[in-house]
Each structure stands twice: as C-alpha cells, then as structure tokens.
Design a protein around this motif. Structure first.
Motif, PDB file in Angstrom:
ATOM      1  N   GLU A  17       0.824  -1.198   0.000  1.00  0.00           N
ATOM      2  CA  GLU A  17       0.000   0.000   0.000  1.00  0.00           C
ATOM      3  C   GLU A  17       0.862   1.252   0.000  1.00  0.00           C
ATOM      4  OE1 GLU A  17      -2.460  -0.391   3.411  1.00  0.00           O
ATOM      5  OE2 GLU A  17      -3.833  -1.847   2.485  1.00  0.00           O
ATOM      6  N   TYR A  18       1.955   1.214   0.760  1.00  0.00           N
ATOM      7  CA  TYR A  18       2.860   2.356   0.809  1.00  0.00           C
ATOM      8  C   TYR A  18       3.486   2.620  -0.557  1.00  0.00           C
ATOM      9  CZ  TYR A  18       7.181   4.892   1.750  1.00  0.00           C
ATOM     10  OH  TYR A  18       8.218   5.785   1.707  1.00  0.00           O
ATOM     11  N   HIS A  19       3.915   1.537  -1.232  1.00  0.00           N
ATOM     12  CA  HIS A  19       4.514   1.717  -2.559  1.00  0.00           C
ATOM     13  C   HIS A  19       3.463   2.169  -3.575  1.00  0.00           C
ATOM     14  CE1 HIS A  19       8.584   0.479  -1.768  1.00  0.00           C
ATOM     15  NE2 HIS A  19       8.172  -0.622  -1.156  1.00  0.00           N
ATOM     16  N   ARG A  20       2.226   1.705  -3.430  1.00  0.00           N
ATOM     17  CA  ARG A  20       1.167   2.193  -4.322  1.00  0.00           C
ATOM     18  C   ARG A  20       0.940   3.690  -4.123  1.00  0.00           C
ATOM     19  NH1 ARG A  20      -1.508  -2.969  -3.653  1.00  0.00           N
ATOM     20  NH2 ARG A  20      -2.591  -2.194  -1.807  1.00  0.00           N
ATOM     21  N   GLU A  21       0.972   4.134  -2.875  1.00  0.00           N
ATOM     22  CA  GLU A  21       0.826   5.568  -2.610  1.00  0.00           C
ATOM     23  C   GLU A  21       1.963   6.353  -3.243  1.00  0.00           C
ATOM     24  OE1 GLU A  21       0.611   5.925   1.577  1.00  0.00           O
ATOM     25  OE2 GLU A  21      -1.407   5.069   1.755  1.00  0.00           O
ATOM     26  N   LYS A  22       3.194   5.823  -3.138  1.00  0.00           N
ATOM     27  CA  LYS A  22       4.327   6.507  -3.750  1.00  0.00           C
ATOM     28  C   LYS A  22       4.206   6.545  -5.264  1.00  0.00           C
ATOM     29  CE  LYS A  22       8.418   6.413  -2.330  1.00  0.00           C
ATOM     30  NZ  LYS A  22       9.822   6.033  -2.017  1.00  0.00           N
ATOM     31  N   GLU A  23       3.729   5.450  -5.868  1.00  0.00           N
ATOM     32  CA  GLU A  23       3.539   5.418  -7.318  1.00  0.00           C
ATOM     33  C   GLU A  23       2.468   6.418  -7.747  1.00  0.00           C
ATOM     34  OE1 GLU A  23       2.633   1.426  -8.286  1.00  0.00           O
ATOM     35  OE2 GLU A  23       4.666   0.668  -7.945  1.00  0.00           O
ATOM     36  N   GLU A  24       1.390   6.513  -6.972  1.00  0.00           N
ATOM     37  CA  GLU A  24       0.327   7.474  -7.295  1.00  0.00           C
ATOM     38  C   GLU A  24       0.844   8.901  -7.196  1.00  0.00           C
ATOM     39  OE1 GLU A  24      -3.377   8.994  -8.345  1.00  0.00           O
ATOM     40  OE2 GLU A  24      -2.552   6.957  -8.501  1.00  0.00           O
ATOM     41  N   LEU A  25       1.642   9.169  -6.149  1.00  0.00           N
ATOM     42  CA  LEU A  25       2.223  10.501  -5.995  1.00  0.00           C
ATOM     43  C   LEU A  25       3.162  10.817  -7.155  1.00  0.00           C
ATOM     44  CD1 LEU A  25       2.637  13.056  -4.299  1.00  0.00           C
ATOM     45  CD2 LEU A  25       4.428  11.826  -3.047  1.00  0.00           C
ATOM     46  N   PHE A  26       3.981   9.848  -7.543  1.00  0.00           N
ATOM     47  CA  PHE A  26       4.904  10.053  -8.660  1.00  0.00           C
ATOM     48  C   PHE A  26       4.135  10.295  -9.957  1.00  0.00           C
ATOM     49  CE2 PHE A  26       7.422   8.281 -12.170  1.00  0.00           C
ATOM     50  CZ  PHE A  26       8.542   9.095 -12.073  1.00  0.00           C
ATOM     51  N   ARG A  27       3.024   9.564 -10.149  1.00  0.00           N
ATOM     52  CA  ARG A  27       2.216   9.745 -11.348  1.00  0.00           C
ATOM     53  C   ARG A  27       1.618  11.148 -11.392  1.00  0.00           C
ATOM     54  NH1 ARG A  27      -2.884   9.625 -12.850  1.00  0.00           N
ATOM     55  NH2 ARG A  27      -3.600   9.190 -10.729  1.00  0.00           N
ATOM     56  N   GLN A  28       1.124  11.630 -10.244  1.00  0.00           N
ATOM     57  CA  GLN A  28       0.561  12.978 -10.189  1.00  0.00           C
ATOM     58  C   GLN A  28       1.621  14.028 -10.493  1.00  0.00           C
ATOM     59  OE1 GLN A  28      -1.276  13.379  -6.356  1.00  0.00           O
ATOM     60  NE2 GLN A  28      -2.959  11.972  -6.825  1.00  0.00           N
ATOM     61  N   ILE A  29       2.814  13.840  -9.920  1.00  0.00           N
ATOM     62  CA  ILE A  29       3.897  14.798 -10.178  1.00  0.00           C
ATOM     63  C   ILE A  29       4.279  14.787 -11.658  1.00  0.00           C
ATOM     64  CG2 ILE A  29       6.316  15.314  -9.689  1.00  0.00           C
ATOM     65  CD1 ILE A  29       5.872  14.290  -6.864  1.00  0.00           C
ATOM     66  N   SER A  30       4.319  13.585 -12.249  1.00  0.00           N
ATOM     67  CA  SER A  30       4.667  13.481 -13.674  1.00  0.00           C
ATOM     68  C   SER A  30       3.624  14.165 -14.546  1.00  0.00           C
ATOM     69  CB  SER A  30       4.790  12.004 -14.066  1.00  0.00           C
ATOM     70  OG  SER A  30       5.801  11.368 -13.331  1.00  0.00           O
ATOM     71  N   GLU A  31       2.342  13.961 -14.222  1.00  0.00           N
ATOM     72  CA  GLU A  31       1.282  14.602 -15.007  1.00  0.00           C
ATOM     73  C   GLU A  31       1.333  16.118 -14.864  1.00  0.00           C
ATOM     74  OE1 GLU A  31      -2.339  12.870 -13.722  1.00  0.00           O
ATOM     75  OE2 GLU A  31      -2.072  10.996 -14.841  1.00  0.00           O
ATOM     76  N   GLU A  32       1.561  16.596 -13.641  1.00  0.00           N
ATOM     77  CA  GLU A  32       1.668  18.041 -13.441  1.00  0.00           C
ATOM     78  C   GLU A  32       2.861  18.613 -14.194  1.00  0.00           C
ATOM     79  OE1 GLU A  32       1.826  18.676  -9.269  1.00  0.00           O
ATOM     80  OE2 GLU A  32      -0.273  18.119  -8.917  1.00  0.00           O
ATOM     81  N   THR A  33       3.978  17.892 -14.175  1.00  0.00           N
ATOM     82  CA  THR A  33       5.174  18.354 -14.890  1.00  0.00           C
ATOM     83  C   THR A  33       4.925  18.385 -16.388  1.00  0.00           C
ATOM     84  OG1 THR A  33       6.583  17.404 -13.149  1.00  0.00           O
ATOM     85  CG2 THR A  33       7.625  17.927 -15.253  1.00  0.00           C
ATOM     86  N   ASN A  34       4.300  17.335 -16.921  1.00  0.00           N
ATOM     87  CA  ASN A  34       4.005  17.301 -18.358  1.00  0.00           C
ATOM     88  C   ASN A  34       3.061  18.430 -18.751  1.00  0.00           C
ATOM     89  OD1 ASN A  34       5.576  15.011 -18.699  1.00  0.00           O
ATOM     90  ND2 ASN A  34       3.872  13.601 -18.397  1.00  0.00           N
TER      91      ASN A  34
END
Length: 214
Positions: free
Chosen positions: A162-179
C-alpha cells in the motif's frame, strides 16, 4: 514430512530481516535508510566487536548510541547501549527512516583510532520468532506460533505494498503536473515567438513605407 519439519521450513521462510555489518571508528556515526510503512514495528539486534581481533587494544568500554530519525528528520528514539543490544520502535509515518549508530566510550577507553565492526539485524513486523523459545513445546503450538508469524508478515507486506502504491500514485501525479507545465510552457514560447515575428515584420514594413521603398 512431519510437523517438526514443516515448522522448521516455515521458520526459515518467514524470517523477514536485513542482516549486515559495517565498520565504525571511534565516535564515528553511520546511518542506514529503511523504507518503513506507517504503524510498522521494527526490531533491531546489534553486536559490536573489533575489526581485527589480534591487533585490537582490549577495552571494556565499547558501546553504541542508536538514534532513529523519521522521514521529517525528527528524532524518534535515541538510546545508549553496550557492545550488544536490542532496540524497537514503531513507525509513526510512512517513508524513509534513518537508523544511525555511533560508537561511544568513556575517557578511560584506549581504543581511539581502532576500527570496529557492527553486526546489525533489522526485522520488520510483529510476532517475530524468538530464537530462545523452549524447544520442548508441543509441535502443534510451535506450528501455530509460526502461522501467527506468517500472518503478521503478510500484514506487513500488505502495508508495504500500500505504501509503494501511494508513492507510485504521488509520482504519477507529479509526472502529469510536470508534463502539463511543460506543454503550457511550449505554448507560451510558441505564442511569444509568433508575436515577436509579426511585430518585427510590421516594424520592417513600416520602415520601408517611411523610406518610400515600397
């Protein structure tokens, strides 16, 4: 295979631990980083010994100060031990925890400048199997204890996932915001270049008209 064999295999398979050793100097501090999910019990066992037993100056003043810092770099625990010991703590937040170890001694210690070896075994999760458990216990009770340990380890693995899923979701959000920001920046750059180009063409046309060249 009998119950004793099953229990032995379970004990071998269920030990979720990180065993290691590293060298330390006098008053030197070294840290390791562990990714720990929230509400996870962490147990550590350590033993300090001379790196080179033959050339080591005998001293009874060996000791280790253990300091644990949470992901916000706040000290969660700090305690002084002897040459061996056990420490436990529960993670209050998910993230990188810093486990720091520093040798300590009294002013009467004579091993300054010598190298030491710290053996470390870190276990995560509750109901860790105690190696000193009475071997004469009923085999069914031993198997039940191992199954309880398996359940606790499965709970720990679930929290870790669950912790790694949260980190992946956070990374995905950051990537989308950056793009998105990169896309808008490209649009702004294109608009600016076109605007400057049209303005230069207009100025050049006005210059030619003023000089009666057209």
């Amino acid at each position: 295979m009998g119950l004793k064999g099953v229990a032995f295999l379970l004990q071998c398979l269920l030990t979720l631990a990180a065993a290691m050793y590293f060298d330390l100097g006098e008053q030197e501090e070294k840290c390791i980083i562990e990714e720990i999910p929230e509400d996870t019990l962490v147990t550590g066992h350590f033993f300090l010994e001379p790196w080179d037993v033959k050339s080591f100056s005998r001293s009874a003043h060996l000791g280790v100060t253990v300091t644990v810092r949470d992901p916000n770099q706040e000290i969660q625990m700090s305690k002084r031990y002897g040459k061996f010991g056990k420490f436990t703590f529960t993670a209050h937040a998910s993230g990188q925890h810093y486990l720091c170890f520093q040798t300590n001694s009294t002013r009467f210690s004579v091993f300054a400048g010598e190298r030491l070896k710290l053996h470390l075994d870190v276990q995560m999760g509750e109901h860790s199997i105690d190696p000193s458990v009475d071997r004469t216990k009923d085999n069914l009770q031993t198997l039940e204890d191992n199954l309880q340990h398996l359940i606790s380890q499965m709970t720990h693995i679930t929290r870790l996932q669950e912790y790694h899923r949260e980190k992946e979701e956070l990374f995905r959000q950051i990537s989308e915001e950056t793009n998105s920001k990169v896309l808008w920046w490209a649009v702004v750059q294109t608009f600016t270049l076109l605007s400057v180009g049209f303005w230069q063409m207009k100025r050049l046309k006005d210059f030619f008209i003023a000089k009666k060249l057209v």
